[in-house]
Design a protein around this motif. Structure first.
Motif, short mmCIF file in Angstrom:
data_model
loop_
_atom_site.label_atom_id
_atom_site.label_comp_id
_atom_site.label_asym_id
_atom_site.label_seq_id
_atom_site.Cartn_x
_atom_site.Cartn_y
_atom_site.Cartn_z
N GLY A 153 0.86 -1.14 -0.08
CA GLY A 153 -0.24 -0.17 0.15
C GLY A 153 0.80 1.47 -0.02
N ALA A 154 0.22 2.51 -0.65
CA ALA A 154 1.13 3.27 -0.85
C ALA A 154 1.17 3.84 0.24
CB ALA A 154 0.52 4.42 -1.80
N MET A 155 0.51 4.35 1.17
CA MET A 155 0.66 4.65 2.67
C MET A 155 1.43 3.79 3.91
SD MET A 155 -0.22 7.93 2.59
CE MET A 155 -0.46 7.95 4.25
N THR A 156 2.36 2.49 3.77
CA THR A 156 2.48 2.29 4.53
C THR A 156 3.74 2.87 4.70
OG1 THR A 156 2.50 0.08 2.78
CG2 THR A 156 3.49 -0.03 4.25
N THR A 157 4.45 3.04 5.62
CA THR A 157 5.60 3.33 5.75
C THR A 157 6.67 2.56 5.70
OG1 THR A 157 5.39 2.30 8.66
CG2 THR A 157 4.17 5.15 7.86
N HIS A 158 8.50 3.46 5.81
CA HIS A 158 8.44 2.92 5.85
C HIS A 158 9.34 2.31 6.73
CE1 HIS A 158 9.95 5.88 2.05
NE2 HIS A 158 10.00 7.07 3.60
N TYR A 159 9.68 2.46 7.89
CA TYR A 159 9.40 1.58 9.06
C TYR A 159 8.33 0.21 8.83
CZ TYR A 159 9.18 -0.03 13.77
OH TYR A 159 9.70 -0.51 15.22
N GLU A 160 7.13 0.38 8.47
CA GLU A 160 6.66 -1.42 8.27
C GLU A 160 7.16 -2.20 7.21
OE1 GLU A 160 2.01 0.11 9.83
OE2 GLU A 160 2.56 0.69 7.21
N VAL A 161 8.02 -1.10 5.84
CA VAL A 161 8.39 -2.07 5.16
C VAL A 161 9.65 -2.93 5.17
CG1 VAL A 161 9.76 -1.80 2.81
CG2 VAL A 161 7.23 -0.33 3.03
N GLN A 162 10.19 -1.76 6.54
CA GLN A 162 11.62 -2.74 6.42
C GLN A 162 12.06 -3.78 7.22
OE1 GLN A 162 12.76 1.10 9.16
NE2 GLN A 162 14.68 -0.32 8.07
N ARG A 163 10.61 -3.78 8.23
CA ARG A 163 10.55 -4.46 8.92
C ARG A 163 10.05 -6.32 8.79
NH1 ARG A 163 12.60 -1.47 11.33
NH2 ARG A 163 13.82 -1.21 13.32
N ASP A 164 9.22 -5.87 6.92
CA ASP A 164 7.74 -6.88 7.13
C ASP A 164 8.67 -8.10 6.50
OD1 ASP A 164 5.66 -8.08 4.37
OD2 ASP A 164 4.01 -6.69 5.91
N GLN A 165 8.16 -8.79 6.73
CA GLN A 165 8.98 -10.54 6.21
C GLN A 165 8.67 -10.75 5.39
OE1 GLN A 165 10.81 -12.52 8.57
NE2 GLN A 165 11.25 -13.25 6.70
N LEU A 166 7.54 -10.46 4.35
CA LEU A 166 6.88 -10.99 3.27
C LEU A 166 7.88 -9.78 2.03
CD1 LEU A 166 3.15 -10.59 2.75
CD2 LEU A 166 4.25 -12.73 2.91
N VAL A 167 8.38 -8.40 2.88
CA VAL A 167 9.47 -8.12 2.09
C VAL A 167 10.81 -8.39 1.80
CG1 VAL A 167 10.61 -6.16 1.92
CG2 VAL A 167 8.09 -5.95 2.35
N ARG A 168 10.86 -9.07 3.28
CA ARG A 168 12.59 -9.83 3.48
C ARG A 168 12.36 -11.31 2.21
NH1 ARG A 168 15.65 -6.93 6.70
NH2 ARG A 168 15.28 -5.55 8.17
N ASP A 169 11.80 -11.55 2.19
CA ASP A 169 11.40 -12.96 1.52
C ASP A 169 11.14 -12.80 0.64
OD1 ASP A 169 11.87 -14.32 4.20
OD2 ASP A 169 10.08 -14.97 4.10
N HIS A 170 10.67 -11.82 -0.27
CA HIS A 170 10.23 -11.75 -1.93
C HIS A 170 11.10 -10.42 -2.37
CE1 HIS A 170 7.87 -15.35 -0.79
NE2 HIS A 170 7.33 -14.69 0.00
N LEU B 247 14.02 -4.11 -1.76
CA LEU B 247 13.60 -3.05 -1.15
C LEU B 247 14.02 -3.27 0.41
CD1 LEU B 247 11.86 -0.78 -0.71
CD2 LEU B 247 9.60 -2.69 -0.89
N ALA B 248 13.99 -4.22 0.87
CA ALA B 248 14.15 -4.37 1.96
C ALA B 248 15.49 -3.56 2.92
CB ALA B 248 13.98 -5.59 3.45
N GLU B 249 16.63 -3.99 1.73
CA GLU B 249 17.82 -3.21 1.93
C GLU B 249 18.02 -1.80 2.16
OE1 GLU B 249 21.02 -4.40 1.75
OE2 GLU B 249 21.56 -6.26 2.46
N ALA B 250 17.25 -1.14 1.18
CA ALA B 250 17.30 -0.04 0.62
C ALA B 250 16.52 0.90 1.67
CB ALA B 250 16.81 0.44 -0.62
N THR B 251 15.19 0.47 1.94
CA THR B 251 14.87 1.16 2.82
C THR B 251 15.58 1.14 4.10
OG1 THR B 251 12.63 0.24 1.77
CG2 THR B 251 12.38 1.22 4.03
N ASP B 252 16.08 0.31 4.47
CA ASP B 252 17.44 0.35 5.69
C ASP B 252 18.09 1.85 6.28
OD1 ASP B 252 15.94 -1.81 7.09
OD2 ASP B 252 17.59 -3.27 6.24
N THR B 253 18.32 2.28 4.51
CA THR B 253 18.96 3.29 4.78
C THR B 253 18.67 4.72 4.21
OG1 THR B 253 19.54 3.60 2.01
CG2 THR B 253 20.61 2.12 3.14
N VAL B 254 17.16 5.01 4.46
CA VAL B 254 16.17 5.85 4.63
C VAL B 254 16.81 6.77 5.58
CG1 VAL B 254 14.41 7.11 3.77
CG2 VAL B 254 14.99 4.90 2.83
N ALA B 255 16.70 7.98 5.07
CA ALA B 255 17.60 9.31 6.63
C ALA B 255 17.50 8.62 7.85
CB ALA B 255 16.09 9.56 6.21
#
Length: 284
Positions: A73-90, A94-102
């Protein structure tokens, strides 16, 4: 500074948000996490008559699977993205890059969709979306349409979104089992990238079977390093072959000259950082 006066609307459904934006016209702004828009408002570089806040629309948040795609979802925060297991698995890139945001504060408020819609070529996530062949789903008064990432970013801070459209979700083809790394070079911690490289590879039997490489801040839009990708595929996952492929990183780019770096320096950085990013992703 204090922003210019504006009306404020906080819809609770996507339909209401689309209606509000359509009624307000081009003199309105949509606010997601506000990490990019609020400074612009305070400096009065933008002075919308209406501000439409998407923060109360639950259907714009979350991560889910849809067959071979990951839907965010477009309103999913960076914090939610970087900790989501689906993102890390698939979608490990995106997980790697989001870890570096600001910094943590920005990651808790800023959103994935907001970063893409803002379209800053120095931002981290547009290049990732491009490298992963993302599709961006927008909703407007005429319905829903899907825009390929390669067509979404059109110029500095400019996208293919119509002024009456809202970015709803981002669809990423799954890269399950791929290895990824985001290599970022900046002057000080938490600063914008002078250059960054998003790399994902699939290694099979010691050979690079597939490769995706995106470049940050190497043009007015994020850049797909297709020459690097083509040079990598079918080659051994070795330091030598990766360095040879990375030599093509700056091809077709037009990086800016500014107070941080000139064009030639950025092109050199692109080659060096691409070699590092791909090597790290491939485990070399």
């Amino acid at each position: 500074m204090i922003p210019a006066a504006f009306d404020y609307v906080a819809p609770t459904t996507l339909d209401d948000a689309v209606r509000a934006l359509s009624e307000a016209g081009e003199d309105a702004k949509v606010i997601a996490g506000g990490q990019s828009l609020l400074p612009v408002l305070r400096m009065r570089l933008a002075a919308p008559s209406v501000l439409i806040d998407l923060g109360r629309i639950p259907e714009l948040r979350g991560v889910r699977e849809d067959g071979d795609a990951l839907v965010i979802g477009a309103m999913t925060t960076h914090y939610e993205v970087q900790r989501d297991q689906l993102v890390r698995d698939h979608a490990a890139l995106l997980a790697e890059a989001t870890d570096t945001v600001a910094d943590p504060q920005v990651r808790h408020r800023g959103t994935f969709g907001g970063s893409l819609a803002h379209a800053d070529p120095a931002a981290d996530l547009p290049a990732v979306a491009l490298a992963l062949d993302a599709e961006l789903v927008a909703r407007g008064p005429n319905g829903t349409r899907t825009i390929a990432a390669a067509e979404f970013f059109t110029d500095f801070f400019t996208t293919a979104l119509d002024p009456t459209e809202i970015l709803v979700e981002i669809r990423l083809p799954k890269t399950t089992g791929w290895r990824a790394h985001y290599e970022k070079f900046n002057r000080v911690a938490q600063a914008w990238s002078i250059v960054a490289v998003a790399a994902a590879v699939r290694v099979d039997g010691g050979m690079i079977a597939q490769a995706r490489v995106g470049l940050t801040n190497m043009a007015s839009v994020p850049v797909r390093a297709t020459a690097v990708e083509q040079a990598l595929v079918g080659q051994p996952a070795s330091a030598e072959s990766i360095r040879a492929a990375a030599a093509h990183a700056a091809e077709g780019t037009s990086p800016p000259t500014d107070g941080n770096a000139d064009t030639a320096y950025r092109q050199h950085l692109a080659q060096v950082l691409t070699s590092r990013a791909v090597a790290a992703a491939a485990g070399v």
